[in-house]
Design a protein around this motif. Structure first.
Motif, mmCIF file in Angstrom:
data_model
loop_
_atom_site.group_PDB
_atom_site.id
_atom_site.type_symbol
_atom_site.label_atom_id
_atom_site.label_comp_id
_atom_site.label_asym_id
_atom_site.label_seq_id
_atom_site.Cartn_x
_atom_site.Cartn_y
_atom_site.Cartn_z
ATOM 1 N N THR A 74 0.883 -1.006 0.021
ATOM 2 C CA THR A 74 -0.001 0.010 -0.115
ATOM 3 C C THR A 74 0.785 1.232 -0.054
ATOM 4 O O THR A 74 0.379 2.255 -0.208
ATOM 5 N N ASP A 128 -2.537 -7.740 -2.153
ATOM 6 C CA ASP A 128 -2.018 -7.445 -0.650
ATOM 7 C C ASP A 128 -1.757 -8.580 0.050
ATOM 8 O O ASP A 128 -2.743 -9.701 0.129
ATOM 9 N N LEU A 168 -3.198 -1.654 -6.836
ATOM 10 C CA LEU A 168 -2.688 -1.301 -5.484
ATOM 11 C C LEU A 168 -1.442 -0.558 -5.850
ATOM 12 O O LEU A 168 -0.672 -0.910 -6.927
#
Ligand code: NAD
Length: 456
Positions: A11, A291, A335
């Protein structure tokens, strides 16, 4: 204030900070470890009991370690759970290793000699970012079993998770037995050169390993170096391609390819290339990048921007020189982190940097061959010698090829089959010294001879 900032590589958000250790605090940590050594070295069965307690504590507190390991390092939750589990196993294994503290020397008239195996004192454990938990434990478990105390220096970007693990272990171990210090090359260098440090156990890149060897030479401190690798997988003509491709695809992209013993290139018979690449690319196209904490993610991001840029540059150069990207090459997610999809590359040879260098990322080159002897000669002429694998239906023939490879571990019909019970380490630029197995404790012991001449 001088701080290390940890970033979630998926992130790019900050997840925490630690303060860099000052040189005064470093000196104090080493002195504390030296003081603790005086008692810690005395009772092996007491140590073994505490190492078993460390194994249990790692498993009990796994739920505190795993999410932090994922958010700080980038790996998936499944990979992180496996890392904690094998770390606990390393403690349990170290608690069971046995060796003779003392043996009688040769029988010489009028003289008695005893050969003693003793711990060294304070060990410096310098660890990289790819497996920050396991690689720390892989050092401290055998070092503590042998009776040493340890000062750990994690890589700058994984300080939080190593702090967490050390806190968990400190609750079990006597004060001063393990300490952690934080910082970059300066703190690492000061640790290596400290006069109370009696052994340096280093895992990391070959370049930094060379520096550490030079630093340790100044103070004549012994070193174990677990360095880089560029593991080849040699697929023989009779190999089961479905089995081989599936195993290699899982191993090559484990931890997003950031594993010293990941298969980093495959050599496939020219007449099997199309079939192998088709199976392999189908498998990796089904992998899910994202993620590490998100359900369904099978591969996380690379750990940092420098690593992503390096792997991307090797891929770009290969493509410019005529290589073909069979599958992958994109980011694989929206992301913002350091993502690169599992990527298969063909139509290149050993002159491509993507094949010749340790790429340490999720790009897998496959080289076609016609002459097996040439492949073996090429591999043995290269700088690394960490792991290698040979794949074939005729086990005896594949094993005979394995025995011609100059590497610390050569696997047949499997890759990175690491076991804490087996010695692990490299040859040539992959380093020297061994971790794991009984040999792992040997690296943390020294020999003293007490020889008495009987004068009456
Ligand atoms: P790195 O060599 O950059 O850093 C490793 C550690 O050394 C870090 O803690 C770093 O802060 C410290 N350091 C850097 N300069 C130093 C100096 N001058 N003096 C003392 N300490 C110093 O490695 P990395 O990028 O974190 O990790 C990736 C590399 O590690 C790859 O090459 C990989 O193959 C290798 N690796 C090897 C093994 C093995 O067992 N053989 C296992 C995992 C990773």
């Amino acid at each position: 204030m001088n701080e290390l900032i940890s970033i979630n590589p998926a992130t790019l958000q900050e997840i925490g900070r630690v303060r860099v250790t000052s040189t005064g605090e470093l000196d104090q940590a080493i002195r504390n470890a030296d003081t603790a050594f005086a008692t810690w070295k005395t009772d092996r069965s007491y140590r073994q009991g505490l190492l078993r307690a460390c194994a249990l504590e790692m498993m009990r507190k796994s739920a505190q370690i795993v999410p932090l390991l994922v958010t700080e390092q980038g790996k998936t939750a499944t990979e992180a759970s496996g890392e904690v589990w094998i770390s606990a196993k390393a403690f349990a294994h170290a608690s069971r290793i046995d060796w003779a503290d003392e043996e009688l020397g040769p029988d010489v008239a009028g003289r008695t000699a005893r050969v003693q195996r003793l711990p060294l004192g304070v060990v410096a454990a310098i660890v990289p970012w790819n497996f920050p938990v396991f690689l720390t434990i892989a050092k401290i478990a055998p070092a503590l079993a042998a009776g040493n105390t340890v000062v750990i220096k994690p890589a700058e970007s994984v300080s939080l998770v190593v702090d967490k693990v050390v806190d968990i272990l400190k609750a079990v171990l006597p004060e001063g037995v393990i300490q952690v210090v934080h910082g970059g090359p300066d703190i690492g260098k000061a640790l290596v050169e400290h006069s109370l440090v009696r052994k340096v156990s280093f895992t990391g890149s070959t370049g930094v390993g060379k520096l550490i060897m030079k630093q340790a030479a100044e103070v004549i401190t012994p070193v174990t170096l677990e360095l880089g690798g560029n593991d080849p997988a040699i697929v023989l003509g009779d190999a089961d391609l479905a089995y081989t491709a599936a195993y290699l695809a899982n191993s090559a992209f484990f931890n997003a390819g950031q594993m010293c013993v990941a298969p980093k290139r495959a050599y496939v018979p020219a007449d099997k290339m199309d079939e192998f690449c088709e199976i392999f690319s189908g498998l990796i196209a089904a992998m899910s990048v994202g993620d590490g904490l998100a359900p369904g993610t099978t591969m996380g991001p690379l750990h940092n921007k420098a690593q992503l840029d390096f792997v991307q540059s090797l891929l770009d150069k290969a493509v410019t020189s005529g290589a073909t990207v069979v599958t992958g090459g994109g980011r694989g997610t929206e992301l913002p982190g350091y993502f690169l999809e599992p990527t298969l590359v063909r139509d290149l040879d050993d002159s491509a940097e993507l094949v010749a260098l340790e790429q340490f990322g999720p790009v897998f080159p496959v080289v076609a061959y016609r002459d097996l002897d040439e492949v073996i000669a090429t591999i043995n002429a290269q700088e690394f010698g960490l792991g290698a694998s040979v794949w074939g239906a005729d086990e005896a023939a594949a094993t005979a090829v394995a025995e011609r490879i100059d590497a610390g571990s050569v696997w047949v019909n499997q890759h990175n089959a690491l076991e804490v019970e087996l010695p692990f380490g490299g040859v040539k630029s992959s380093g020297f010294g061994r971790e794991g197995g009984a040999a792992g404790v040997e690296d943390f012991l020294q020999t003293r001879v007490i020889s008495v001449k009987h004068t009456s």
